[in-house]
Enzyme design. Structure first.
Site, PDB file in Angstrom:
ATOM      1  CD  GLU A   3      -2.569   3.118  -3.769  1.00  0.00           C
ATOM      2  OE1 GLU A   3      -2.672   1.921  -2.768  1.00  0.00           O
ATOM      3  OE2 GLU A   3      -3.255   3.237  -3.482  1.00  0.00           O
ATOM      4  CG  HIS A   4       0.111   6.063  -0.557  1.00  0.00           C
ATOM      5  ND1 HIS A   4      -1.291   7.189  -0.221  1.00  0.00           N
ATOM      6  CD2 HIS A   4      -1.115   5.503  -0.547  1.00  0.00           C
ATOM      7  CE1 HIS A   4      -1.710   7.174   0.215  1.00  0.00           C
ATOM      8  NE2 HIS A   4      -1.858   5.774   0.596  1.00  0.00           N
ATOM      9  CG  HIS A  13      -2.026   1.345   1.294  1.00  0.00           C
ATOM     10  ND1 HIS A  13      -1.564   2.209   2.905  1.00  0.00           N
ATOM     11  CD2 HIS A  13      -2.964   2.092   1.249  1.00  0.00           C
ATOM     12  CE1 HIS A  13      -2.164   3.263   2.723  1.00  0.00           C
ATOM     13  NE2 HIS A  13      -2.877   2.675   1.406  1.00  0.00           N
ATOM     14  CD  GLU A  24      -4.643   5.297   3.283  1.00  0.00           C
ATOM     15  OE1 GLU A  24      -3.737   6.040   2.959  1.00  0.00           O
ATOM     16  OE2 GLU A  24      -6.134   4.585   2.379  1.00  0.00           O
TER      17      GLU A  24
END
Lengths: 414, 428
Positions: free
Chosen positions: B71-72, B68, B144
């Site tokens: 991905e950022h 993840h 997040e």
């Protein structure tokens, strides 16, 4: 394009032909003035509509129609309460034997609406619990809850602050007589807007079934939908609620005085887009990416109230810094501190979103609901043309009409 | 390039599946009458691939949440351009997400297909990470993670997963923890990127109203322009053997909610990704028969006010895991758990109803057709079908051919009480 037909006084059928989707959707909106006295009673009528959806036999009928789905909702558009029910069903050509299901699907929908006309008793306690559960569920999602609380504070002392679902107290106090009255008020006195999106033949069938159905219901003089101008608080107010949350939720509200409905909607939408409506907006680039204060920080505009809200989740110790940055970025919009290129990008982004919207049956339904409420049933394509005419100066003019009135924080106990 | 035309009889439509020489698989589906095109580039690398044997045979245990995080970070480029800014020039909406087994980069745009595909392929194929940008992202992703810590639905789901699975990484949050992401470095990101981001470990799905041949040629041209070398096979994910038993039967969390959220999970026998992909459909039919809207069970619990209309069922599946989830808002999670266990026993004793089976199968077929209506859902469905090694026509036919016997078998083989869990989130 919307073809609008008056079925009878206060009942309108809005037909939108779109052949690319595999489903058709029909929604029936019962529109009444939003007021404290009736809000809970009107809202509980959604539970009356849902009565049949609790029955396995009724749900089997829907399943047999290739899983047609019936849904109910209650929401508000400024000073109006919208109690709605709809059905989505597959187009005939995707059935196994090219079956004609539009008629049956809409008849089942209508059976949910007229349910109570044949039942002697409203199971009141169950319906109260159902609506109370729905009100309570809104409290669980803290991001949404913070937004809702901020709007309550922004619009306090006006009907726009009311939750269209009513209040727990209001629902619990309801008597059977009041619910029955609300049911008949909705059926017999509300303005009714029917929206049918699908192929031409199905829309025609839907219109026939519903014209016949509503023709059998006694109509009183239906209350014409009315949008009003509100005098919201102009002074700043800061409210903090404390709860067991890991991350503080910060919501800031700006208000722009509008008469009944936003006249400069395209300009304000582009303003909102540059400020906090995309991944290249001022809020995203500066508050999230540069200052690294949050994961989400975005702005939303409601053209029925003229309210613009910014929502963010930040660590408690960074609340002040985030709040200052959000307000600073809005001031920069008012000062015209953005480029022509920013305007072009925002217009392109917004037009792209409008085109994405035309590719989704759900979004398209929401689009036309809103436009029909505004008495301005323009298509997304027409709106693209309005966006094209927006320039920097007109955005600055709109930005300068806003004032910051509300800061709401939901923060941890410790 | 190997091109295959797939005729989807149920929809009376065709689409293309292309095996590009670089190893990239390309799916192109023409959706007549739509204004926008939607493309999704899926990498077979998600949160459950954090432990792997790299290309040199070395075992690596990377921090939770690294897929993840990667991905950022992919959105920043070496020439300092911002990917969102590049898409903004065409007006396209871009995004990305990471799930248990894949990372997906996507855009939706009206026109400018060539420009948008070029941006998409370029940024995914050209990583650029520095100490400074990694540090910046640690702050954003920490927020997040904290946002999800406040989300009751997220918490109830991951608690259910962690109660069911003892060893499988599905038990971990996709974004990791604030502590785990704090250990991520640019070097680690490059290691993961180099091990998983090969074109032969990716699928590009494009849907929209266009000429399919032109789009295929366009992607071919862009791949040549990208100057991307064909890479060898990606790393091999290491999974510990998952015991049949669940970790714990009951798990709860206190959060400020006004109605309790519950999930009841059944840990099922799990097979490969390919097998689990197909088995999910049979499970979906059985769940719908027993607990769906048209079931006697739903009528009873809804009418009695034991649950709200948010009551729902789902199947989660992937490599080495398959679980059934029944989610609800209820004031009495333990009572609902007991009632669900009793209902399964009752169904085993009395046998499933054949008429219900036919209705629920029809309903699943309609659901699949409906998914093809929204471009984003459709592109994702095509991506998942292709990842599992099938095509859309095969999937429709597989569902049509599911027999009553297949459904009956599952009710006896699965839904075991000893492999069930109750997860709930309630107020103090």
């Amino acid at each position: 394009m919307v073809v609008r037909t008056k079925l009878q006084e206060g009942i309108f059928f809005n037909s939108i032909v779109d052949n690319k989707f595999k489903n058709n959707v029909v929604t029936i909106h019962f529109i009444l003035p939003l007021n404290e006295k009736n809000v809970s009673a009107n809202a509980i009528v959604t539970s009356v509509f849902k009565s049949k959806l609790k029955l396995a036999e009724f749900n089997k009928k829907l399943k047999a129609l290739y899983d047609a789905s019936i849904f109910v909702e209650v929401k508000k558009f400024a000073g109006c309460q919208d109690v709605s029910i709809g059905v989505q069903y597959i187009k005939n050509r995707y059935t196994m034997g090219n079956e004609n299901i539009a008629k049956t699907a809409v008849e089942l929908l209508f059976a949910c609406i007229t349910n109570q006309l044949t039942d002697e008793k409203i199971e009141l306690e169950g319906k109260k619990q159902e609506l109370c559960d729905s009100i309570k569920a809104d409290f669980s999602d803290k991001v949404l809850y913070a937004k809702k609380r901020c709007k309550e504070i922004m619009f306090e002392s006006t009907v726009c602050a009311l939750d269209p679902k009513g209040t727990l107290e209001g629902v619990n106090k309801l008597l059977e007589k009041e619910v029955t009255e609300a049911y008949y008020r909705i059926l017999e006195a509300a303005q009714i807007e029917i929206i049918s999106i699908g192929d031409e033949q199905c829309n025609f069938i839907v219109q026939e079934v519903l014209a016949k159905g509503f023709g059998k219901i006694t109509s009183k003089k239906r209350i014409q939908k009315k949008l009003s101008a509100y005098d919201f608080r102009k002074e700043e107010k800061y409210v903090i609620d404390k709860m067991e949350v890991e991350q503080a939720k910060l919501t800031i509200g700006f208000i722009k005085p509008i008469d009944f409905i936003e006249d400069n909607i395209a300009q304000t939408c582009i303003l909102n887009n540059i400020y906090g409506g995309s991944a290249v907006s001022k809020l995203f680039c500066n508050v999230r990416e540069k200052l690294k204060l949050c994961y989400y920080c975005g702005a939303e505009y409601d053209n029925f109230t003229g309210g613009l809200t910014v929502n963010s989740g930040v660590d408690k110790q960074n609340l002040e810094q985030a709040s200052e940055a959000i307000i600073r970025e809005f001031k920069s919009m008012q000062n015209g501190e953005f480029s022509e290129e920013d305007v072009s990008k925002a217009k392109l982004d917004y037009k792209n979103r409008l085109k994405i919207l035309t590719d989704s049956l759900d979004y398209l339904t929401m689009w036309y609901e809103t436009r029909i409420f505004e008495d301005n049933p323009i298509s997304p394509e027409d709106f693209c043309n309005m966006v094209d005419k927006v320039d920097k100066q007109s955005i600055v003019e709109q930005a300068r009409k806003f004032i910051m009135t509300t800061k709401y924080v939901l923060e941890g106990v410790n | 390039m190997e091109k295959r035309i797939i005729k989807v009889e149920r929809l009376n439509e065709n689409y293309f599946e292309v095996q590009h020489r670089t190893g990239l698989k390309i799916i192109v589906f023409k959706t007549l009458g739509y204004s926008t095109s939607y493309a999704i580039l899926g990498v077979n690398y998600g949160s459950t691939n954090n432990r792997f044997i790299d290309k040199t045979g070395r075992f690596l245990d990377t921090p939770l949440g690294i897929a993840h995080f990667l991905e950022h970070k992919m959105f920043e480029n070496e020439d300092k351009t911002d990917t969102f800014e590049l898409f903004a020039k065409t007006g396209a909406s871009a995004n990305a997400f990471t799930d248990f087994e894949k990372t997906a980069y996507l855009f939706s745009g009206a026109g400018y297909l060539e420009e948008n595909l070029k941006i998409l392929l370029n940024f995914v194929m050209h990583p650029y990470f520095t100490e400074e940008t990694v540090k910046k992202e640690q702050g954003i992703i920490a927020q997040e993670i904290k946002m999800y810590e406040d989300s009751p639905s997220w918490q109830v789901f991951f608690n259910a997963a962690s109660a069911m699975y003892q060893k499988h990484p599905i038990a971990n949050d996709i974004a990791g923890t604030v502590d785990s992401i704090a250990t991520i470095t640019p070097e680690l990101l490059y290691t993961c990127y180099n091990n998983f981001y090969s074109l032969n470990n990716m699928i590009l799905t494009i849907v929209g109203d266009f000429d399919e041949e032109q789009v295929i040629n366009l992607v071919d041209k862009l791949l040549s322009d990208c100057k991307v070398e064909t890479k060898t096979a990606s790393a091999k994910t290491y999974y510990e053997i998952e015991p049949a038993a669940v970790k714990t039967h009951r798990i709860s969390k206190i959060l400020p909610v006004s109605i309790t959220l519950a999930e009841i999970g059944f840990k099922e026998n799990a097979y490969t990704l390919q097998e689990n992909f197909l088995r999910q459909f049979v499970y979906k039919i059985v769940l719908d028969m027993i607990f769906g809207r048209a079931s006697k069970f739903y009528e009873e619990v809804y009418k009695e006010g034991l649950v709200t209309d948010s009551f729902d069922t789902d199947v989660i599946w992937g490599a080495g895991y398959l679980a059934l989830l029944i989610s609800m808002e209820t004031a009495e999670p333990d009572k609902l758990y007991d009632m669900i266990i009793e209902e399964i026993k009752r169904q085993r004793e009395h046998g499933l109803n054949k008429e219900d089976f036919e209705l629920c199968k029809k309903s699943l077929l309609s659901h699949l057709i409906k998914t093809t209506e929204d471009l984003d859902d459709f592109a994702l469905l095509l991506l998942d079908i292709t990842r599992a090694g099938y095509d859309l026509d095969f999937v429709f036919k597989f569902v049509e051919n599911i027999s009553f016997k297949d459904a009956e078998q599952l009710i006896y083989e699965g839904f075991k009480q000893e492999r069930s869990v109750l997860s709930f989130v309630q107020a103090k």
